[in-house]
Design a protein around this motif. Structure first.
Motif, PDB file in Angstrom:
ATOM      1  N   LEU A 130       2.122   0.275 -16.563  1.00  0.00           N
ATOM      2  CA  LEU A 130       3.537   0.408 -16.211  1.00  0.00           C
ATOM      3  C   LEU A 130       4.058  -0.911 -15.637  1.00  0.00           C
ATOM      4  N   PHE A 131       5.176  -0.846 -14.912  1.00  0.00           N
ATOM      5  CA  PHE A 131       5.738  -2.068 -14.332  1.00  0.00           C
ATOM      6  C   PHE A 131       6.134  -1.810 -12.889  1.00  0.00           C
ATOM      7  N   HIS A 132       6.333  -2.870 -12.151  1.00  0.00           N
ATOM      8  CA  HIS A 132       6.720  -2.773 -10.747  1.00  0.00           C
ATOM      9  C   HIS A 132       8.207  -3.092 -10.591  1.00  0.00           C
ATOM     10  N   PRO A 133       8.996  -2.179 -10.029  1.00  0.00           N
ATOM     11  CA  PRO A 133      10.408  -2.488  -9.765  1.00  0.00           C
ATOM     12  C   PRO A 133      10.616  -3.247  -8.462  1.00  0.00           C
ATOM     13  N   CYS A 134       9.520  -3.498  -7.745  1.00  0.00           N
ATOM     14  CA  CYS A 134       9.661  -4.116  -6.422  1.00  0.00           C
ATOM     15  C   CYS A 134       8.342  -4.751  -5.998  1.00  0.00           C
TER      16      CYS A 134
END
Length: 302
Positions: A221-225
């Motif tokens: 997944l990805f990190h929004p922060c």
């Protein structure tokens, strides 16, 4: 004539009457002042003192009534009162909004907002959590510059064998590497090499040699922060969606007794992310890459 205004309604007469009231009020005030001085001078005579004080008090009351009559006779007085009421209502609503905002912040466990997440105050707060937290969890894409800014805090942390450190990074084999590289205006190889550089930097800050004091967990997944999570605190700095390096604000949350705080939601989110992770550890892959034993896997590349 029926359509003729009376003298009482004449603006000129009303204006003259108002001026007369003011003049009368000034005269009353002058007389009251003189009487008070006389009463003070005659304080040895109890009788005259009482009489003069009574007269002066009556004249003062008359002055107040005269001033009130003058104010009420002004045509813009009602407008002034309305404006004053609107100003008070606006202030009350503003205070109510501020009170609600403070109450909501308290429920969320919000301790502080750093308008610039790289300012000294924020750096001190982050550094303190890195050095002192028994358990530390980090979410970051690579974090090369951030780790460099906190290098001494990491060095201090890694010197304590009782402290545990877990770092979440997007897996080098994920599609996110290509997307993030495009956002950072670099190729995917360079982004993965930046992650490898962070691993090497953390190894250099560890006094334990080959026994790493941290683990790295990869996911698809990805990190929004950027997230710093301890057993009681969380500092979060959201990432911008567009290209370029822009400095976001950072928010500091604490765990509260009620359980409705934002800290608890962030902690639970990390637990769910760990359940979806590729494996409990991807450091062996980084080690192989640093030794040049495996090619860099690029997903989605043309």
């Amino acid at each position: 004539m029926a359509n003729q205004r009376s003298h009482a309604d004449s603006p000129a007469l009303s204006k003259a009457a108002s001026k007369g009231n003011v003049a009368l009020g000034c005269g009353v005030a002058l007389v009251a002042t003189i009487l008070y001085f006389i009463a003070f001078a005659e304080r040895g005579s109890v009788g005259w003192n009482a009489v003069l004080n009574s007269i002066a008090a009556s004249l003062t009351a008359a002055l107040l009534f005269t001033l009130a009559d003058y104010l009420l006779s002004r045509r813009d007085y009602a407008q002034y009162i309305e404006q004053l009421g609107n100003m008070m209502l606006t202030e009350i609503r503003s205070l109510e909004f501020q009170s609600n905002a403070v109450s909501n912040a308290r429920d969320l466990g919000l301790v502080q907002v750093f308008t610039n997440d790289r300012n000294d105050e924020c750096m001190r707060a982050e550094g303190k959590l890195i050095r002192e937290a028994a358990s530390l969890t980090l979410l970051m894409n690579a974090g090369a510059s951030w780790v460099e800014m906190h290098r001494e805090s990491f060095r201090s942390r890694f010197g304590d064998q009782e402290k545990s450190t877990t770092i979440f990074m997007p897996s080098p084999a994920s599609d996110f590497s290509v997307i993030q590289a495009r956002k950072e205006e670099m190729n995917a190889d360079a982004l993965i090499n930046r992650q490898i550089g962070v691993i090497r930097k953390l190894d250099g800050l560890s006094p334990r040699g080959g026994d790493r004091p941290y683990t790295v967990i990869g996911h698809q997944l990805f990190h929004p922060c950027l997230l710093i999570l301890t057993d009681t605190d969380a500092i979060i700095a959201p990432y911008y969606a567009s290209k370029g390096r822009k400095v976001p604000p950072a928010m500091w949350f604490k765990k509260t007794k009620g359980g409705s705080d934002y800290y608890s939601r962030l902690r639970d989110d990390v637990r769910e992310l760990e359940a979806l992770a590729d494996s409990a550890e991807i450091l062996p892959w980084f080690d192989e890459q640093m030794r040049g034993e495996v090619p860099i896997p690029i997903q989605g590349a043309a």
